[in-house]
Design an enzyme around this catalytic site. Structure first.
Site, PDB file in Angstrom:
ATOM      1  N   ASP A 257      44.085  32.118  69.368  1.00 47.30           N
ATOM      2  CA  ASP A 257      43.357  31.053  68.687  1.00 47.30           C
ATOM      3  C   ASP A 257      41.981  30.826  69.316  1.00 47.30           C
ATOM      4  O   ASP A 257      41.841  30.871  70.547  1.00 47.30           O
ATOM      5  CB  ASP A 257      44.167  29.756  68.793  1.00 47.30           C
ATOM      6  CG  ASP A 257      43.546  28.625  67.998  1.00 47.30           C
ATOM      7  OD1 ASP A 257      43.608  28.686  66.763  1.00 47.30           O
ATOM      8  OD2 ASP A 257      42.995  27.694  68.613  1.00 47.30           O
ATOM      9  N   GLU A 301      52.003  46.726  79.473  1.00 48.49           N
ATOM     10  CA  GLU A 301      53.137  46.936  80.388  1.00 48.49           C
ATOM     11  C   GLU A 301      54.405  47.326  79.628  1.00 48.49           C
ATOM     12  O   GLU A 301      55.374  47.778  80.211  1.00 48.49           O
ATOM     13  CB  GLU A 301      53.446  45.634  81.154  1.00 48.49           C
ATOM     14  CG  GLU A 301      52.476  45.311  82.271  1.00 48.49           C
ATOM     15  CD  GLU A 301      52.639  43.868  82.753  1.00 48.49           C
ATOM     16  OE1 GLU A 301      53.649  43.212  82.401  1.00 48.49           O
ATOM     17  OE2 GLU A 301      51.746  43.399  83.480  1.00 48.49           O
TER      18      GLU A 301
HETATM   19  O1  TEU Z   1      40.583  27.457  64.263  1.00 49.86           O
HETATM   20  C1  TEU Z   1      39.376  27.694  64.983  1.00 49.86           C
HETATM   21  C2  TEU Z   1      38.279  26.953  64.397  1.00 49.86           C
HETATM   22  O2  TEU Z   1      38.457  26.239  63.435  1.00 49.86           O
HETATM   23  C3  TEU Z   1      36.980  27.053  65.067  1.00 49.86           C
HETATM   24  O3  TEU Z   1      36.893  28.239  65.740  1.00 49.86           O
HETATM   25  C4  TEU Z   1      35.879  26.869  64.090  1.00 49.86           C
HETATM   26  O4  TEU Z   1      36.274  27.293  62.848  1.00 49.86           O
HETATM   27  C5  TEU Z   1      34.648  27.597  64.404  1.00 49.86           C
HETATM   28  O5  TEU Z   1      34.178  27.195  65.609  1.00 49.86           O
HETATM   29  C6  TEU Z   1      33.629  27.385  63.298  1.00 49.86           C
HETATM   30  O6  TEU Z   1      32.469  28.024  63.616  1.00 49.86           O
HETATM   31  C7  TEU Z   1      41.743  27.516  65.015  1.00 49.86           C
HETATM   32  C8  TEU Z   1      42.944  27.278  64.141  1.00 49.86           C
HETATM   33  O7  TEU Z   1      43.032  28.287  63.176  1.00 49.86           O
HETATM   34  C9  TEU Z   1      42.870  25.909  63.580  1.00 49.86           C
HETATM   35  O8  TEU Z   1      43.933  25.643  62.711  1.00 49.86           O
HETATM   36  C10 TEU Z   1      42.864  24.924  64.711  1.00 49.86           C
HETATM   37  O9  TEU Z   1      42.685  23.634  64.211  1.00 49.86           O
HETATM   38  C11 TEU Z   1      41.759  25.217  65.716  1.00 49.86           C
HETATM   39  O10 TEU Z   1      41.732  26.578  66.079  1.00 49.86           O
HETATM   40  C12 TEU Z   1      41.963  24.449  66.999  1.00 49.86           C
HETATM   41  O11 TEU Z   1      43.039  24.982  67.705  1.00 49.86           O
END
Ligand code: TEU
Length: 595
Positions: A257, A301
């Site tokens: 993520d 690994e």
């Molecule tokens: O999403 C990442 C996100 O939303 C950011 O990287 C953003 O979109 C970006 O900076 C825009 O330029 C992930 C997940 O998919 C989302 O559901 C979560 O809410 C988020 O991370 C936080 O964990």
């Protein structure tokens, strides 16, 4: 009717030849492509044990948003029992792997992207034993499991953060996060002016034990998601340990993520106006690659190496590709393509750029039409603005769902024909639209932090309709249970049961497409050769005998005579391809193209 005339003769460019090599030959050891068995019959790559290591290069990966997939316990919330019951559906769909959104214990301030305990399952989804059984059962059906890890932040309820809050400024427990004194007199101003990608501030002030205002802590998302300090050895060790915990349980890989965010400039400078690559204080810092090199070491690994899939949102293609170097991630989501509008030249250029940027690092591309953060394709493609940007989402946007669905069907075949791996977000195979929820149901912090202007992301997270009748359209095992988000009544027509009975449904289109992709070696490993079908079409061959043509214009495109139709996203107009339609063809070998 006027029509464009298609010539099926394309010439393989040196770049296409390189693509073929990148798709067919894994960079780490084994040779791929068609291998001969003892009796001389070609084996499919996936059946050869040595080549199974490279399954991810061409895999179809289905994203399961557990809370909304299927409810086995009957409480209106999706769970692992529901997924286990529906595994035959996923096997029949023809997917190679499942990616599960975070399934860990969490207070759900951001739908589980606020993890309180990495080594367990949220009780509303089930328990660890059920997760282990699910992973094993899926594997028996030939389906691998990918889970979500969230390195940038954890939940404010995680024991580390609770310990940090209870500890003094400067204490070791606070070092795992970014605690800072405020600026100005009394320290009442935030340490930086950084803005959250959820809008609003990125710092929250703590309160000392004696009730006086304390230090601030950094959170690039909500205050319930404190950012971790990746300079701290505990943070690194803990995540590597968590990877092993799940890899030991048979998990085949992780989706990482917000993968470009975890490393911060510890001097916390103001945001530069136009930072040079690597100069942004919290995005895509050069030091970040050490983290993923270490993770790759952990993944390698295992006898069947585990895979790393990055959620890398970066505008700079060259910087994006750095995450895919041979000792880092295996693949990363291709958001550049996903956000583009429904225009032939723009999409084709994006495909070209994608293939070009992946080539030097030897990584396969990924093709993604949506996920749990993005407006559903049938809705997006039925609007005036067919591209996607988080800050352009509004309530009440007018949408032509019939047009959007036609285009989403065409996009499904287009992406399934491109070289690389393919992601399908649950419900897209049913053509579910984005739901405009009543505000009283919305939980997404993106909605609230926008002051209620942005509808947020819950509209693509509505529980799936499995059958035509009942309070939850078969989502819940308990027929009278209300789903945690309401399903529109019209979804009865989009239910799995209804679509299984309709040979022209979106579900049947996906099933046929994935089955053809499985059967045809050329669709998975054949080089891409562009064909000229006029400015409004995207046409290409894969290998010698497969071709895909998508018509994004307003006039029909004439199909070549020496081809037979394998599959089309909508009815053809005699021997012509109508607008907003994709056709897959079996074509005569091109003398210029090698297999
Ligand atoms: O999403 C990442 C996100 O939303 C950011 O990287 C953003 O979109 C970006 O900076 C825009 O330029 C992930 C997940 O998919 C989302 O559901 C979560 O809410 C988020 O991370 C936080 O964990």
């Amino acid at each position: 009717m006027d029509s464009e005339v298609l010539s099926l003769t394309g010439r393989e460019s040196p770049a296409a030849a390189a693509d073929r090599a990148a798709n067919a030959a894994p960079s780490h050891g084994a040779t791929a492509g068609i291998v001969a068995s003892d009796d001389g019959n070609p084996l499919r790559a996936a059946e050869d044990p040595a080549l199974a290591h490279d399954w991810w290069r061409t895999a179809v990966i289905y994203q399961v948003y557990v809370r909304s997939f299927a409810d086995g316990s009957g409480d209106g919330t999706g769970d692992l029992a529901g997924v286990r019951e529906r595994l035959p559906y996923l096997a029949q769909l023809g997917v190679d792997a499942l990616w599960f959104n975070p399934w860990y214990p969490s207070p759900l301030a951001d739908a589980g992207y606020d993890v309180a305990d990495y080594r367990d399952i949220h009780p509303m989804f089930g328990d660890l034993r059920q997760a282990e059984e699910l992973i094993a059962e899926a594997r028996e059906l030939g389906i691998r499991t990918i889970i979500d890890v969230v390195p940038n932040h954890i939940s404010h309820e995680h024991p580390w953060f609770q310990e940090a809050l209870a500890s003094e400024p400067g204490s070791p427990a606070r070092e795992r996060f970014w605690f800072r004194d405020g600026l100005g007199e009394g320290g009442d101003q935030m340490p930086t002016d950084w803005v959250s990608s959820f809008q609003g501030p990125t710092w929250t002030r703590t309160t000392n034990a004696d009730g006086t205002p304390g230090q601030w802590y950094l959170h690039l998302f909500t205050p319930e998601q404190p950012d971790l300090n990746w300079n701290h050895p505990d943070v690194r060790h803990e995540h590597e340990d968590v990877l092993r915990f799940w890899f030991d349980r048979g998990v085949a890989g992780v989706r990482i993520d917000s993968a470009a965010l975890p490393v911060k400039d510890p001097s916390f400078p103001p945001l530069p106006h136009d930072p040079a690559p690597g100069e942004h204080p919290h995005l895509d810092r050069d030091e970040i690659h050490d983290i993923y090199r270490a993770w790759r070491g952990v993944a390698d690994e295992y006898d069947e190496p585990r895979i790393l899939v990055g959620e890398v949102w970066l505008a700079d293609a060259a910087r994006f590709a750095r995450y895919l170097r041979p000792d880092e991630m295996h693949t990363a989501f291709n958001f550049e393509f996903m956000t583009q509008p429904w225009e032939a030249q723009v999409l084709r250029a994006s495909i070209e750029r994608t293939l070009t940027e992946h080539r030097p690092v030897g990584a396969p591309a990924t093709w993604v039409l949506s996920n749990h953060d993005i407006t559903r394709p049938v809705t997006r493609y039925g609007r005036e603005d067919t591209g996607f940007a988080f800050d352009r989402k509004r309530f009440g946007t007018s949408t032509d769902l019939e047009l959007g669905t036609r285009r989403a069907r065409a996009a499904a075949l287009l992406t399934a024909a491109l070289p690389g791996s393919l992601y399908i977000y649950q419900g897209d195979e049913l053509g579910l639209p984005e739901v405009e929820l009543d505000r009283s149901f919305i939980e997404d912090p993106m909605h609230f932090r926008s002051g209620g202007v942005d509808p947020g992301r819950d509209g693509c997270r509505v529980p799936l309709p499995w059958s035509e009748h009942g309070a939850s359209l078969g989502f819940s095992a308990q027929p009278s249970a209300q789903p945690w988000l309401p399903q529109p009544a019209q979804w009865s027509h989009l239910s799995v049961a209804r679509q299984e009975a309709d040979p022209h449904s979106m579900l049947q289109l996906y099933r046929e497409a994935l089955s053809l992709r499985r059967e045809r070696e050329d669709m998975r490993t054949g080089a891409l050769t562009w064909l000229d079908a006029g400015p409004d079409a995207i046409a290409f061959r894969r290998g010698a005998t497969f071709a895909s043509i998508t018509n994004l214009g307003e006039r029909n495109v004439a199909l070549p005579g020496n081809a037979s139709v394998l599959l089309a996203s909508g009815p053809l107009d005699g021997t012509e391809l109508p607008p907003d339609c994709t056709v897959w063809l079996d074509v005569e070998p091109d003398p210029h193209t090698s297999a």
